[in-house]
Design an enzyme around this catalytic site. Structure first.
Site, short mmCIF file in Angstrom:
data_model
loop_
_atom_site.label_atom_id
_atom_site.label_comp_id
_atom_site.label_asym_id
_atom_site.label_seq_id
_atom_site.Cartn_x
_atom_site.Cartn_y
_atom_site.Cartn_z
N HIS A 1 -6.84 10.27 5.38
CA HIS A 1 -6.26 9.19 6.16
C HIS A 1 -6.24 9.54 7.64
O HIS A 1 -6.17 10.70 8.02
CB HIS A 1 -4.80 8.93 5.73
CG HIS A 1 -4.66 8.22 4.43
ND1 HIS A 1 -3.76 8.61 3.46
CD2 HIS A 1 -5.30 7.14 3.92
CE1 HIS A 1 -3.86 7.79 2.42
NE2 HIS A 1 -4.76 6.90 2.68
N ASP B 1 0.81 -1.20 0.00
CA ASP B 1 0.00 0.00 0.00
C ASP B 1 0.86 1.27 0.00
O ASP B 1 1.86 1.34 0.72
CB ASP B 1 -0.88 -0.04 1.26
CG ASP B 1 -1.92 1.06 1.30
OD1 ASP B 1 -2.44 1.42 0.24
OD2 ASP B 1 -2.25 1.51 2.41
N HIS B 2 0.47 2.25 -0.79
CA HIS B 2 1.05 3.61 -0.75
C HIS B 2 2.57 3.64 -0.86
O HIS B 2 3.26 4.05 0.07
CB HIS B 2 0.63 4.32 0.54
CG HIS B 2 -0.77 4.86 0.46
ND1 HIS B 2 -1.12 5.95 -0.30
CD2 HIS B 2 -1.91 4.44 1.05
CE1 HIS B 2 -2.42 6.19 -0.17
NE2 HIS B 2 -2.92 5.27 0.63
N HIS C 1 -9.86 5.02 -0.32
CA HIS C 1 -8.82 5.19 0.69
C HIS C 1 -9.38 6.00 1.85
O HIS C 1 -10.30 6.78 1.70
CB HIS C 1 -7.61 5.92 0.10
CG HIS C 1 -6.75 5.05 -0.75
ND1 HIS C 1 -5.41 5.27 -0.94
CD2 HIS C 1 -7.03 3.93 -1.46
CE1 HIS C 1 -4.91 4.34 -1.73
NE2 HIS C 1 -5.88 3.52 -2.06
N ASN D 1 -9.78 0.55 1.93
CA ASN D 1 -8.68 0.41 2.87
C ASN D 1 -9.13 0.76 4.29
O ASN D 1 -9.77 1.79 4.49
CB ASN D 1 -7.51 1.32 2.48
CG ASN D 1 -6.88 0.92 1.16
OD1 ASN D 1 -7.31 -0.02 0.50
ND2 ASN D 1 -5.84 1.64 0.77
N GLU E 1 -0.27 9.25 6.22
CA GLU E 1 -0.06 7.82 6.42
C GLU E 1 1.38 7.50 6.09
O GLU E 1 1.82 7.66 4.96
CB GLU E 1 -1.01 6.98 5.55
CG GLU E 1 -0.83 5.48 5.80
CD GLU E 1 -1.89 4.63 5.12
OE1 GLU E 1 -1.94 3.42 5.43
OE2 GLU E 1 -2.64 5.16 4.31
#
Length: 340
Positions: A212, A95-96, A249, A271, A169
């Site tokens: 986030h 992820d990311h 997200h 997510n 994040e």
């Protein structure tokens, strides 16, 4: 295999899109939270996705090693071993990944997958995310096109972010402002660069005000109707219904109404990190605070080994997190719909 093969993962995503539901994608930090995610998916009779972040990948290798590639491989191998005892299918995802970590994380994992494919083996991870939100859109899509070509060779699926996610994040952060909303032109540019599936399958995190982490709900204004508009306009131009496989997200803390609207617009993956982290840690905090005189050697006493044995607080924490995973599957509509 409980860890989905590339074909099974594609079938999972197809089922979600056709059935109008989405899979929770649960961030994990190690074997305990991975076990909690598996427990929750199994209790809900839901397939799902388990993912690691750029910071977790480093953490997984240990403080003395600090190697994202090694940490990610180690967790995947653990997952492949323990998941075979569950009657569900799960996919593994990274992820990311920002630009500065492509070379020490995602590209090595793609190279490993290509090598495994050459030896007749499935990839350890079924999908990888490129987070190009910090660079201009043309550069974001240029890198995405290169990674999509590698993903096709690796037999994996690429996830990209088009737009900006607010909050923070693992060191990737953005302000909460009007830049948090993707446009139809952004979506058109994505199709022009990556195609509509003919160049390889990819998932897209179009942004509609997402944030986030922990936030004040009054400062976050989700507009999932943006997703429906983009799907309709680009769908008409490409002659495809819901041309984008969408990712939500910043799903923790979102209302049931916003989630339902996003899923109705083609979101197939959401997510979840903050809510499951809190469920896990809240259980541990309760244990420590209620048994402080057993966990600590207060006033020269010896404490109680059973109270500070990591298993004594770890098992309830896993169960608490699993319950939050079950809740996510129910909200997203994947509960009771496992392929197995």
């Amino acid at each position: 295999m409980p860890i989905a093969s590339p074909d099974q993962y594609a079938a999972m995503l197809d089922r979600a899109k056709e059935g109008g539901f989405a899979y929770p994608s649960i961030n994990v930090t190690g074997s305990q939270t991975l076990n909690a995610a598996l427990q929750g998916f199994a209790e809900a009779e839901s397939d799902g996705i388990i993912q690691v972040s750029v910071g977790t990948a480093l953490y997984l290798s240990g403080n003395a090693v600090q190697n994202r590639f090694a940490g990610s491989k180690a967790l995947a191998q653990y997952a492949h071993e323990v998941a075979q005892h569950y009657s569900i299918s799960v996919a593994l995802h990274t992820d990311h990944c920002p630009a500065e970590n492509l070379d020490d994380w995602v590209r090595p994992l793609l190279a490993d997958a290509i090598d495994r494919r050459g030896r007749g083996l499935d990839p350890l991870y079924q999908s990888h995310m490129w987070d190009g939100s910090a660079v201009p859109l043309d550069e974001n899509l240029r890198v995405a096109r290169e990674l999509l070509d590698l993903s096709v060779q690796a037999n994996t699926i690429l996830e990209i972010e088009v737009g900006v996610i607010g909050g923070e994040e693992d060191g990737v952060s953005h302000e909460i402002n009007e830049q948090l909303y993707s446009t139809v032109d952004d979506a058109r540019a994505t199709i022009a660069a990556l195609g509509a599936g003919e160049r390889g399958r990819y998932m897209t995190a179009l942004t509609f005000g997402n944030v986030h982490g922990v936030y004040n709900p009054d400062s976050v204004h989700l507009r999932p109707e943006i997703l429906a508009e983009i799907q309709a306009v680009v769908g008409a131009e490409t002659s495809k219904d819901n041309p984008f496989d969408l990712v939500f997200h910043g799903g923790s803390g979102s209302s049931a109404e916003d989630i339902a609207s996003a899923v109705a617009s083609g979101v197939i993956k959401m997510n979840i990190d903050t809510d499951t982290q809190y469920a896990f840690t809240r259980s541990i905090a309760g244990h420590m605070l209620s048994k402080y005189d057993q966990v600590l050697k207060v006033d020269g006493e010896y404490g109680n080994k059973k109270a500070y044995d990591p298993r004594s607080w770890g098992k309830p924490a896993e169960t608490a997190m699993a319950a939050r995973v079950v809740e996510a599957t129910q909200m997203l509509g994947s509960a009771g719909r496992t392929m197995r």
